[in-house]
Design a protein around this motif. Sequence first.
Motif, PDB file in Angstrom:
ATOM      1  N   PRO A  32      33.937  -6.285  -8.128  1.00 27.07           N
ATOM      2  CA  PRO A  32      34.685  -5.133  -9.792  1.00 27.07           C
ATOM      3  C   PRO A  32      35.283  -3.366  -9.025  1.00 27.07           C
ATOM      4  O   PRO A  32      34.800  -3.800  -8.147  1.00 27.07           O
ATOM      5  CB  PRO A  32      33.502  -5.224 -10.692  1.00 27.07           C
ATOM      6  N   MET A  33      36.063  -3.109  -9.957  1.00 28.91           N
ATOM      7  CA  MET A  33      36.238  -1.996 -10.427  1.00 28.91           C
ATOM      8  C   MET A  33      34.424  -0.926  -9.644  1.00 28.91           C
ATOM      9  O   MET A  33      33.604  -1.087 -10.748  1.00 28.91           O
ATOM     10  CB  MET A  33      36.769  -1.663 -11.226  1.00 28.91           C
ATOM     11  N   LEU A  50      39.120  -7.155 -13.771  1.00 32.87           N
ATOM     12  CA  LEU A  50      39.739  -5.661 -13.554  1.00 32.87           C
ATOM     13  C   LEU A  50      39.413  -5.470 -12.485  1.00 32.87           C
ATOM     14  O   LEU A  50      38.124  -5.130 -11.927  1.00 32.87           O
ATOM     15  CB  LEU A  50      38.510  -4.553 -14.684  1.00 32.87           C
ATOM     16  N   GLY A  51      40.516  -4.895 -11.299  1.00 34.94           N
ATOM     17  CA  GLY A  51      39.907  -4.437 -10.136  1.00 34.94           C
ATOM     18  C   GLY A  51      40.207  -2.838 -10.028  1.00 34.94           C
ATOM     19  O   GLY A  51      40.145  -2.622 -10.638  1.00 34.94           O
ATOM     20  N   GLY A  52      40.089  -2.962  -8.602  1.00 40.89           N
ATOM     21  CA  GLY A  52      40.207  -1.534  -8.259  1.00 40.89           C
ATOM     22  C   GLY A  52      40.790  -1.705  -6.651  1.00 40.89           C
ATOM     23  O   GLY A  52      40.808  -2.435  -5.851  1.00 40.89           O
ATOM     24  N   LYS A  53      42.253  -0.695  -7.232  1.00 40.48           N
ATOM     25  CA  LYS A  53      42.785  -0.600  -5.792  1.00 40.48           C
ATOM     26  C   LYS A  53      43.002   0.261  -5.038  1.00 40.48           C
ATOM     27  O   LYS A  53      42.872   1.610  -5.568  1.00 40.48           O
ATOM     28  CB  LYS A  53      44.240  -0.664  -5.975  1.00 40.48           C
ATOM     29  N   GLU A 104      42.565   1.072 -11.102  1.00 40.20           N
ATOM     30  CA  GLU A 104      42.718   0.441 -12.222  1.00 40.20           C
ATOM     31  C   GLU A 104      43.732  -1.027 -12.342  1.00 40.20           C
ATOM     32  O   GLU A 104      44.731   0.497 -12.157  1.00 40.20           O
ATOM     33  CB  GLU A 104      41.736   0.534 -13.666  1.00 40.20           C
ATOM     34  N   VAL A 105      43.010  -2.077 -11.401  1.00 43.29           N
ATOM     35  CA  VAL A 105      44.189  -3.197 -11.519  1.00 43.29           C
ATOM     36  C   VAL A 105      43.888  -4.622 -12.375  1.00 43.29           C
ATOM     37  O   VAL A 105      42.702  -4.697 -12.277  1.00 43.29           O
ATOM     38  CB  VAL A 105      44.766  -3.372 -10.303  1.00 43.29           C
ATOM     39  N   GLU A 106      44.235  -3.914 -12.967  1.00 41.80           N
ATOM     40  CA  GLU A 106      44.217  -5.840 -14.108  1.00 41.80           C
ATOM     41  C   GLU A 106      44.430  -7.255 -12.330  1.00 41.80           C
ATOM     42  O   GLU A 106      45.475  -6.948 -12.437  1.00 41.80           O
ATOM     43  CB  GLU A 106      45.106  -6.279 -15.154  1.00 41.80           C
TER      44      GLU A 106
END
Length: 144
Positions: free
Chosen positions: A34-35, A21-24, A46-48
């Motif tokens: 990470p997010m 999980l990351g963050g855009k 939140e983005v996969e």
Amino acid sequence: MTQNMVAPGLVAGEGAGARLLGGKSRGDGRIVFPMPSGPEAERYEEVELAAEGTLWSFTVQRFAPKRPYDGPSGEADFQPYAVGYVELAGQLIVEARLDTADFASLRLGMPMRFTLLPYRRGPDGGEVLTYAFRPVCPNNEEKP
């Protein structure tokens, strides 16, 4: 016994469907890992992250890391492992453990696939997992 991640909020899903999980950024579209958490999280969606990428750089950890490392430690328990940066095209480059015992087979630019690995045992005796990437063979199968 339960199965937990080494840190909360790193992974969505389970097994073959698990993803980092990351963050855009809502402002400029930049992706981070990470997010972010806390008040900063409001600035991100939140983005996969992609499940496949290419090996950008790597090294082999041949001695037990110092604190705050909380995995197996000491000469008796420690096993060398590879760690590297994997480029997820169009997203970012992420640092991760590399799931291979054949360090000599690692090549920059080789395809890699996301996976989860046992990291240590928790206080309840259950597995604590960490994220990693595993080399992918030319026929699109994961290398052992």
